[in-house]
Design an enzyme around this catalytic site. Structure first.
Site, mmCIF file in Angstrom:
data_model
loop_
_atom_site.group_PDB
_atom_site.id
_atom_site.type_symbol
_atom_site.label_atom_id
_atom_site.label_comp_id
_atom_site.label_asym_id
_atom_site.label_seq_id
_atom_site.Cartn_x
_atom_site.Cartn_y
_atom_site.Cartn_z
ATOM 1 N N LEU A 45 0.972 -1.079 0.247
ATOM 2 C CA LEU A 45 -0.206 0.067 0.067
ATOM 3 C C LEU A 45 0.847 1.178 0.061
ATOM 4 O O LEU A 45 1.985 1.197 0.936
ATOM 5 C CB LEU A 45 -0.805 -0.149 1.493
ATOM 6 C CG LEU A 45 -2.172 -0.972 1.268
ATOM 7 C CD1 LEU A 45 -2.696 -0.804 2.440
ATOM 8 C CD2 LEU A 45 -3.186 -0.303 0.065
ATOM 9 N N ASP A 46 0.571 2.364 -0.793
ATOM 10 C CA ASP A 46 1.397 3.427 -0.772
ATOM 11 C C ASP A 46 1.350 4.115 0.589
ATOM 12 O O ASP A 46 0.396 3.831 1.209
ATOM 13 C CB ASP A 46 0.650 4.489 -1.830
ATOM 14 C CG ASP A 46 0.821 4.167 -3.160
ATOM 15 O OD1 ASP A 46 1.845 3.521 -3.619
ATOM 16 O OD2 ASP A 46 0.045 4.620 -3.961
ATOM 17 N N PRO A 47 2.326 4.775 0.902
ATOM 18 C CA PRO A 47 2.309 5.438 2.202
ATOM 19 C C PRO A 47 1.216 6.361 2.671
ATOM 20 O O PRO A 47 0.670 6.241 3.894
ATOM 21 C CB PRO A 47 3.707 6.096 2.342
ATOM 22 C CG PRO A 47 4.362 5.649 1.393
ATOM 23 C CD PRO A 47 3.630 5.077 0.055
ATOM 24 N N ALA A 49 -1.977 5.628 1.633
ATOM 25 C CA ALA A 49 -2.873 4.943 1.744
ATOM 26 C C ALA A 49 -3.214 4.395 2.984
ATOM 27 O O ALA A 49 -2.236 3.920 3.771
ATOM 28 C CB ALA A 49 -2.836 3.818 0.508
#
Length: 297
Positions: A45-47, A49
């Site tokens: 997951l993107d930071p 997100a």
């Protein structure tokens, strides 16, 4: 002094990741809290997100590919009127637009993004270009082009609209980028767009409703975290076969072994003995030929 290696512990821990924390940081915190020898995750997951991050411990790491291939669901909000370098709110604005789409226009544009589609990943992504990560090349100011990649989109639904935003749900297969959906939808609508917020709500059989909030990891006793672990086979959408005592001994050593159940010849299955997963393999006429064996402590 010898370095402490950690406990031989296996299973899945579901974590609700907050914004501002990297997926690798979550895995590290879980591994530390459980004193686990080995840990990994199924799907970065993107930071920025939030939501479900399934952390695999010990022998459960051998089942990560099965969860990676599973469908995943994301709830996300798109900001209209700007396209950014990262396709989300953290990036530099590249273009602006005064146009804003109606709910009907958004709804009518969604079918093009369902089914088998081709998607160009964001420039700031982990996709490799000649051996280098795209996000590294982007930070260095390199000029490069990412090729479109196939993606299965099971569902893309409009949930709500506001003047400058829309809330959507995406259900997709492996390798999907929500940021690319927001970017391409904004272009298709002629108004430009980027992701404002993103939350993964489920992945395969795992749901964020069953996850432990990240901030509780440090405050939860190790024994309580142990009890929250899901078994190795929780990530597997495969038929179960029970091994005989003799079959279990052979399978544990990587050899074909007898099972007590019957199934389709050549089917991929997971094998249990004494209510514990011991392997994944192919069922062939009363035996399972193992491809992955789960080592017992």
């Amino acid at each position: 002094m010898a370095r402490k290696k950690g406990r031989e512990i296996s299973g899945w821990l579901l974590v609700d990741k907050p914004a501002g924390v990297g997926s690798t940081d979550v895995v590290g915190r879980v591994r530390w809290a459980l004193d686990a020898k080995k840990a990994g995750h199924a799907g970065t997951l993107d930071p920025d997100a939030t939501g479900l991050l399934a952390v695999a411990l010990g022998e459960a790491t051998k089942t990560v590919p099965y969860l990676t291939e599973a469908l995943k669901a994301y709830d996300f909000t798109v900001n209209w009127g700007a396209e950014t370098a990262t396709d989300d709110a953290s990036g530099e604005v590249l273009q602006r637009s005064d146009a804003r789409p109606s709910a009907r226009a958004i709804h009518d544009a969604l079918p093009v993004f369902r089914g088998d589609i081709m998607q160009v990943p964001p420039a700031v992504s982990a996709v490799k270009v000649d051996g280098a990560r795209a996000y590294d090349l982007a930070r260095e100011g390199e000029d490069f082009t990412l090729a479109a990649r196939p993606l299965w989109v099971e569902e893309l639904t409009l949930l709500a609209t506001r003047d400058d935003q829309a809330d959507l749900r995406l259900v997709c297969g492996k390798g999907g980028y929500v940021r690319a959906i927001a970017r391409d939808l904004g272009r298709a609508l002629g108004c430009l767009g980027h992701v404002h917020s993103l939350r993964r709500v489920w992945s395969g059989p795992f749901d964020v409703a069953d996850a432990i909030p990240f901030e509780r990891i440090d405050r939860t006793a190790q024994a309580e975290l142990d009890s929250a672990l899901l078994p190795i086979q929780a990530a597997l959408d495969l038929p179960q076969m029970r091994a005989s005592d003799q079959g279990a001994a052979r399978i544990a050593n990587g050899n074909p072994g007898q099972v007590l159940d019957h199934g389709d010849y050549g089917a991929e299955v997971w094998v249990s003995h004494d209510d514990r997963a011991i392997a994944i393999g192919r069922y062939m006429g009363g035996e399972v030929h193992p491809s992955r064996v789960f080592v017992r402590p």
